[in-house]
Scaffold this motif. Structure first.
Motif, PDB file in Angstrom:
ATOM      1  N   VAL A 326       0.721  -1.190  -0.135  1.00 23.53           N
ATOM      2  CA  VAL A 326      -0.037   0.035   0.089  1.00 23.53           C
ATOM      3  C   VAL A 326       0.802   1.235   0.031  1.00 23.53           C
ATOM      4  O   VAL A 326       0.661   2.400  -0.777  1.00 23.53           O
ATOM      5  N   LEU A 327       1.876   1.372   0.957  1.00 17.78           N
ATOM      6  CA  LEU A 327       2.861   2.474   1.095  1.00 17.78           C
ATOM      7  C   LEU A 327       3.234   2.966  -0.263  1.00 17.78           C
ATOM      8  O   LEU A 327       3.039   4.091  -0.785  1.00 17.78           O
ATOM      9  N   PRO A 328       4.094   2.216  -0.978  1.00 18.95           N
ATOM     10  CA  PRO A 328       4.672   2.477  -2.124  1.00 18.95           C
ATOM     11  C   PRO A 328       3.777   2.833  -3.222  1.00 18.95           C
ATOM     12  O   PRO A 328       3.983   3.724  -4.221  1.00 18.95           O
ATOM     13  N   GLU A 329       2.552   2.138  -3.492  1.00 16.68           N
ATOM     14  CA  GLU A 329       1.579   2.494  -4.306  1.00 16.68           C
ATOM     15  C   GLU A 329       0.854   3.732  -3.920  1.00 16.68           C
ATOM     16  O   GLU A 329       0.741   4.615  -4.984  1.00 16.68           O
ATOM     17  N   TYR A 330       0.743   3.974  -2.866  1.00 19.29           N
ATOM     18  CA  TYR A 330       0.387   5.531  -2.247  1.00 19.29           C
ATOM     19  C   TYR A 330       1.443   6.536  -2.872  1.00 19.29           C
ATOM     20  O   TYR A 330       0.775   7.699  -3.179  1.00 19.29           O
ATOM     21  N   THR A 331       2.484   6.323  -2.482  1.00 23.24           N
ATOM     22  CA  THR A 331       3.388   7.452  -3.292  1.00 23.24           C
ATOM     23  C   THR A 331       3.458   7.517  -4.543  1.00 23.24           C
ATOM     24  O   THR A 331       3.439   8.698  -5.127  1.00 23.24           O
ATOM     25  N   ARG A 332       3.224   6.305  -5.245  1.00 19.21           N
ATOM     26  CA  ARG A 332       3.430   5.898  -6.794  1.00 19.21           C
ATOM     27  C   ARG A 332       2.348   7.115  -7.351  1.00 19.21           C
ATOM     28  O   ARG A 332       2.255   7.835  -8.204  1.00 19.21           O
ATOM     29  N   VAL A 333       0.973   6.794  -6.787  1.00 25.69           N
ATOM     30  CA  VAL A 333      -0.410   7.368  -7.179  1.00 25.69           C
ATOM     31  C   VAL A 333      -0.391   8.898  -6.961  1.00 25.69           C
ATOM     32  O   VAL A 333      -0.896   9.874  -7.348  1.00 25.69           O
ATOM     33  N   ARG A 334      -0.072   9.272  -5.758  1.00 28.10           N
ATOM     34  CA  ARG A 334      -0.487  10.416  -4.814  1.00 28.10           C
ATOM     35  C   ARG A 334       0.692  11.684  -5.246  1.00 28.10           C
ATOM     36  O   ARG A 334       0.212  12.673  -5.298  1.00 28.10           O
ATOM     37  N   VAL A 335       1.965  11.210  -5.180  1.00 29.63           N
ATOM     38  CA  VAL A 335       2.889  12.519  -5.311  1.00 29.63           C
ATOM     39  C   VAL A 335       2.588  13.210  -6.422  1.00 29.63           C
ATOM     40  O   VAL A 335       2.694  14.255  -6.520  1.00 29.63           O
ATOM     41  N   PRO A 336       2.527  12.650  -7.896  1.00 31.92           N
ATOM     42  CA  PRO A 336       2.335  13.599  -8.968  1.00 31.92           C
ATOM     43  C   PRO A 336       1.187  14.639  -8.904  1.00 31.92           C
ATOM     44  O   PRO A 336       1.088  15.730  -9.240  1.00 31.92           O
TER      45      PRO A 336
END
Ligand SMILES: Cc1cnn(-c2ccc(OCc3ccccc3)c(C(=O)O)c2)c1-c1ccc(Cl)c(F)c1
Length: 440
Positions: A326-336
């Motif tokens: 969840v945490l890496p996917e949250y970074t991938r989706v949310r940062v942009p």
């Protein structure tokens, strides 16, 4: 920060009052906040307690069944009210019925709220999730967390440990403007101006907005370069400045109150913070201002923080609450998206600072609304996409650039307006885009 139904032991660190109360109210989360309880403070040093809630934030509140409770304590603003230099006021609706921005103040505390104020985080471990707090009574408290959520604001203590990690990117930008808040009291127990409007005095490098409060006062926020604040040092200079730029506001705020309150606190700074990644291993994640502090020129700070929670929980659903995924996917989706709203707010600051006076503001908004009415699927004002939809922030920016290209192509091929100057083929190409979008 809204954390929905995470079964593991989750500890939120920080968050301003609305985030903390909402978090605790919906999830018995233990919240630890280094600051004292803002609700008991008489004067909060320069910290605005007006929060603009729009669609993204409401969707997050809706998911935890808090929307009605919080919205019932808010004041809906369905239009802007633009105050020209000569005192004329122009209402410009935000768009369709129901497209309102809600003004909130700190909500009530809820029975299952466990708020630990004045708990200073001394240390925490990314490996074990162990946390040590210094309590107000001087005692230390050890806590073991499955997940640490750093929602402790732009100067996050949690994020400090991220800085030690390799490949952690961080930027912080202070803008040359500061802000100062003044209160506009009620007149004979009623609002001094029309309440259901976002009052804006656009004056290029100076801007003032007024947001309504439940006690029928308005909180007026003056945005101005620090150099200009430093030139205004006496009560008479304050009055002279307001007579020049905001004459209609003087009788409403009151000359004596203006001279007194203008010097109550120094102008506050505004900072923009961007960073990535938002997570550390499977133990810690940043949300809200700790991840992305934005300048206030789009009214999206709280909404972006709430949407962080919504996105986090959508990913929790997709990945069965497995923090390591969840945490890496949250970074991938949310940062942009968070970087896009940080850039958009800064763009708006530059735009509003450089040439947004009442005429330009009116022109831009009338054009946006007109094009949106004749081609609702082809031309959607950027402010509408950002404020009244959950279009991903970075996709809203991409679409805005496309729309600007379409509009500029037409305008550059036809130097004149109004509409009848356009060749039929121009209209046809615009309408084609419109129908094409309809297909989509
Ligand atoms: C608190 C809050 C909630 N929304 N907004 C907001 C922001 C920008 C807007 O337009 C950008 C634009 C207008 C005209 C030309 C370019 C850009 C509009 C609008 O369209 O009404 C509303 C604010 C706000 C916050 C700070 C300042 Cl200084 C301010 F003026 C308003």
């Amino acid at each position: 920060i809204l954390l929905l139904y995470i079964q593991k032991k989750t500890f939120g660190v920080g968050g301003n009052t609305i985030h903390l109360v909402t978090v605790s109210a919906c999830m018995r989360l233990a919240c630890h906040r280094s600051r004292n309880n803002i609700r008991q403070a008489k004067i909060v040093k320069g910290r605005s307690i007006n929060l603009a809630l729009s669609h993204r934030g409401r969707q997050a509140l809706k998911q935890v069944g808090m929307e009605d409770t919080i919205v019932s304590k808010g004041i809906p603003m369905h239009s802007r009210m633009i105050h020209s230099l000569n005192g004329t006021q122009y209402p410009i609706p935000y768009g369709k019925k129901g497209q309102v921005t809600l003004l909130l103040q700190p909500a009530e505390t809820y029975s299952n709220t466990k708020l630990n104020f004045a708990h200073k985080l001394l240390n925490w471990s990314t490996e074990t999730g162990a946390m040590t707090f210094l309590r107000a009574d001087g005692a230390k408290e050890e806590i073991q967390a499955d997940l640490i959520v750093g929602c402790d604001g732009a100067f996050s203590a949690i994020r400090k440990q991220f800085l030690r990690q390799s490949r952690f990117n961080f930027s912080q930008t202070y803008i040359p403007h500061g802000y100062l808040e003044l209160t506009m009291p009620p007149i004979n127990g009623e609002f001094a101006m029309k309440p259901n409007y976002l009052h804006i005095w656009p004056r290029n490098t100076f801007m003032m907005i007024a947001l309504p409060n439940l006690d029928k006062t308005f909180t007026c926020t003056l945005f101005m370069p620090f150099d200009e604040f430093e030139n205004v040092t006496t009560g008479d200079q304050v009055i002279e400045f307001f007579q020049k730029y905001f004459p209609d506001a003087i009788p409403l705020i009151g000359a004596d109150a203006l001279k007194r309150d203008y010097f109550r606190l120094p102008a506050q700074a505004m900072v923009s913070v961007k960073c990535s990644p938002y997570h550390l291993s499977d133990k810690c994640v940043l949300m809200g201002d700790a991840a992305h502090a934005v300048v206030p020129f789009y009214g999206q700070g709280m909404n972006a923080g709430f949407e962080d929670c919504l996105v986090f929980n959508e990913i929790m659903d997709q990945l069965n609450e497995d923090f390591s995924a969840v945490l890496p996917e949250y970074t991938r989706v949310r940062v942009p998206d968070d970087h896009a709203i940080a850039d958009l707010a800064m763009y708006n600051y530059v735009e509003m600072r450089s040439h947004v006076n009442s005429k330009w503001f009116l022109f831009r908004k009338y054009i946006d609304n007109f094009l949106h009415i004749i081609m609702p699927r082809t031309i959607i004002p950027l402010y509408t996409m950002v404020t009244f939809t959950r279009t991903r922030y970075h996709e809203a920016v991409k679409r805005w650039h496309w729309q600007d290209k379409v509009r500029n192509d037409i305008v550059t091929r036809r130097a004149c307006w109004p509409w009848h100057c356009l060749k039929f083929s121009d209209l046809a190409s615009l309408m084609t885009c419109h129908f094409f979008n309809k297909e989509n």
